[in-house]
Design a protein around this motif. Structure first.
Motif, PDB file in Angstrom:
ATOM      1  N   ASP A  51       2.950   5.184   4.263  1.00  0.00           N
ATOM      2  CA  ASP A  51       2.036   6.334   4.283  1.00  0.00           C
ATOM      3  C   ASP A  51       2.896   7.592   4.210  1.00  0.00           C
ATOM      4  O   ASP A  51       3.569   7.963   5.185  1.00  0.00           O
TER       5      ASP A  51
ATOM      6  N   SER B  54       0.280   5.183   0.305  1.00  0.00           N
ATOM      7  CA  SER B  54      -0.749   6.208   0.499  1.00  0.00           C
ATOM      8  C   SER B  54      -0.119   7.585   0.588  1.00  0.00           C
ATOM      9  O   SER B  54       1.032   7.741   1.007  1.00  0.00           O
TER      10      SER B  54
ATOM     11  N   ALA C 104       4.465  -1.371   8.189  1.00  0.00           N
ATOM     12  CA  ALA C 104       3.830  -0.089   7.866  1.00  0.00           C
ATOM     13  C   ALA C 104       4.601   1.055   8.509  1.00  0.00           C
ATOM     14  O   ALA C 104       5.094   0.923   9.633  1.00  0.00           O
TER      15      ALA C 104
ATOM     16  N   VAL D 288      -8.114  -1.044   2.478  1.00  0.00           N
ATOM     17  CA  VAL D 288      -6.878  -1.721   2.898  1.00  0.00           C
ATOM     18  C   VAL D 288      -7.193  -3.133   3.397  1.00  0.00           C
ATOM     19  O   VAL D 288      -6.466  -4.100   3.094  1.00  0.00           O
TER      20      VAL D 288
ATOM     21  N   SER E 266      -2.578  -0.432   9.677  1.00  0.00           N
ATOM     22  CA  SER E 266      -2.088  -1.560   8.858  1.00  0.00           C
ATOM     23  C   SER E 266      -1.133  -2.450   9.646  1.00  0.00           C
ATOM     24  O   SER E 266      -1.135  -3.670   9.490  1.00  0.00           O
TER      25      SER E 266
ATOM     26  N   ARG F 290       3.625  -7.998   3.779  1.00  0.00           N
ATOM     27  CA  ARG F 290       2.707  -6.888   3.548  1.00  0.00           C
ATOM     28  C   ARG F 290       3.410  -5.596   3.951  1.00  0.00           C
ATOM     29  O   ARG F 290       4.031  -5.547   5.009  1.00  0.00           O
ATOM     30  N   CYS F 291       3.279  -4.569   3.092  1.00  0.00           N
ATOM     31  CA  CYS F 291       3.908  -3.277   3.371  1.00  0.00           C
ATOM     32  C   CYS F 291       2.889  -2.160   3.245  1.00  0.00           C
ATOM     33  O   CYS F 291       1.965  -2.248   2.440  1.00  0.00           O
ATOM     34  N   HIS F 292       3.086  -1.120   4.002  1.00  0.00           N
ATOM     35  CA  HIS F 292       2.294   0.104   3.820  1.00  0.00           C
ATOM     36  C   HIS F 292       3.216   1.295   4.087  1.00  0.00           C
ATOM     37  O   HIS F 292       3.750   1.436   5.186  1.00  0.00           O
TER      38      HIS F 292
ATOM     39  N   ALA G 246       1.311  -5.648   8.939  1.00  0.00           N
ATOM     40  CA  ALA G 246       2.041  -5.125   7.781  1.00  0.00           C
ATOM     41  C   ALA G 246       3.281  -4.370   8.252  1.00  0.00           C
ATOM     42  O   ALA G 246       3.313  -3.841   9.370  1.00  0.00           O
TER      43      ALA G 246
ATOM     44  N   SER H 112      -0.854   4.272   9.400  1.00  0.00           N
ATOM     45  CA  SER H 112       0.208   3.248   9.395  1.00  0.00           C
ATOM     46  C   SER H 112       0.040   2.287  10.568  1.00  0.00           C
ATOM     47  O   SER H 112       0.264   1.080  10.429  1.00  0.00           O
TER      48      SER H 112
ATOM     49  N   VAL I 204       0.866  -1.177   0.000  1.00  0.00           N
ATOM     50  CA  VAL I 204       0.000   0.000   0.000  1.00  0.00           C
ATOM     51  C   VAL I 204       0.903   1.228   0.000  1.00  0.00           C
ATOM     52  O   VAL I 204       1.836   1.314   0.810  1.00  0.00           O
TER      53      VAL I 204
END
Ligand code: ZN
Length: 340
Positions: A157, A61, A219, A140, A211, A153-155, A217, A208, A59
């Motif tokens: 922001d 953002s 994040a 999400v 997630s 899994r990554c996020h 994640a 963040s 993700v």
């Protein structure tokens, strides 16, 4: 083809599409394109899924604060490179422009700071930003839940800060709920020219942390410099993070797992300054005071009903000082250097 995906394919311009249609449209539309399917889930929420998904679901953002334009331009550039066929997509990606109406009016937010409305804090509120937080959480959730075999899994922001910073770029590593920090992501940031990392000390209401907490994640809130209007951002200064994100999108990232503390400015949050009164409060620093500034011991940082906050150590630094917060909200974080 829906008119919106039509516009996207005509101009390859996610930002323009979002700017022209800032209010939620409520219906998703998809199109197959080269080796991926692109789906506009709603305004400012764009899913790109390659035919065979790679090892990481990502993700990216931006614009959770509407006036933070550089991250929006970074997202827009990556989407354009993908649609232009210049950037090969080998991982699933969810691109987000967080708050389109605030973006259009050049404001941080309209009713309430969107980045304080996640982790269910939107529940019971009916204003537009509360609804947007619920919609972003759902997007999400659907994104991560639709695939259970992703290795990672990554996020990311992406933000820019209201004020200058002693360390221009820095990443906030959310509270990990007892999980260990992952060295390889510290190196991801080092390779992105971001070697200042702030370790959060407790759960938060941020995108963040949502997630990180809900989906484990990797994040991060990533601060990329100072807020500027569209067109005035120094895009070459984002080359490092752009290169790293491109490698992730191509699934070509080569993570290094060993960390040398000397390569980083690591900070741990040690205290929070809260505002307690409407009329007796003041934040006693210059509006231009940079993030990570230090002060002498006993410096009276705030005046307030609870006698205010005095600095406890001359090595403690302040981050995100903001006097314009409602009573009960955070005025600043107090951080100190640490190592891992
Ligand atoms: Zn921000």
């Amino acid at each position: 083809m829906n008119i919106l995906t039509g516009e996207l394919f005509l101009h390859h311009d996610f930002l323009r599409l979002t700017r022209e249609h800032p209010i939620e449209i409520g219906n998703r539309c998809s199109k197959r394109y080269n080796n991926f399917v692109i789906t506009l889930i709603d305004t400012g929420i764009l899913l790109i899924e390659p035919e065979s998904a790679g090892s990481i679901d990502i993700v990216i953002s931006s614009g959770v604060h509407g006036n933070e334009t550089a991250p929006i331009e970074i997202c827009n550039l990556l989407v354009k490179e993908i649609l232009d066929g210049k950037l090969q997509v080998n991982n699933r990606i969810l691109f987000i422009i967080g708050n389109p109406p605030a973006m259009n009016s050049g404001e941080r937010f309209e009713e309430e700071n969107l980045n304080r409305l996640f982790c269910g804090k939107h529940i019971g509120k009916s204003h537009r930003e509360a609804k947007r937080a619920a919609l972003l959480e759902k997007a999400v959730t659907d994104f991560f839940d639709s695939r259970h075999d992703s290795l990672e899994r990554c996020h990311f922001d992406l933000h820019t800060a209201i004020r200058a910073s002693k360390y221009e770029k820095f990443a906030i590593y959310p509270y990990q709920d007892g999980r260990a920090l992952k060295n390889k992501y510290l190196n991801f940031f080092k390779d992105s020219d971001i070697n200042t990392i702030l370790l959060a000390h407790q759960p938060a209401d941020t995108f963040s942390y949502f997630s990180s907490h809900q989906f484990k994640a990797n994040a991060f809130t990533v601060e990329l410099g100072k807020v500027r209007p569209f067109g005035e951002n120094d895009m070459p200064s984002f080359a490092g993070i752009l290169t790293s994100l491109r490698l992730l999108i191509k699934d070509e990232i080569d993570f290094d797992d060993s960390v040398n503390n000397d390569d980083f400015n690591l900070f741990q949050v040690v205290d929070e300054v809260i505002r307690y009164s409407e009329n007796n409060f003041s934040l006693n620093i210059d509006v231009k005071q940079a993030n990570f500034s230090t002060f002498p011991v006993a410096f009276q940082l705030t005046t307030d009903d609870d006698k205010g906050y005095q600095m406890k150590s001359d090595s403690d630094a302040i981050v995100f000082p903001n006097a314009k917060v409602p009573v009960g909200h955070r005025v600043a974080l107090i951080v100190s250097k640490t190592s891992i």
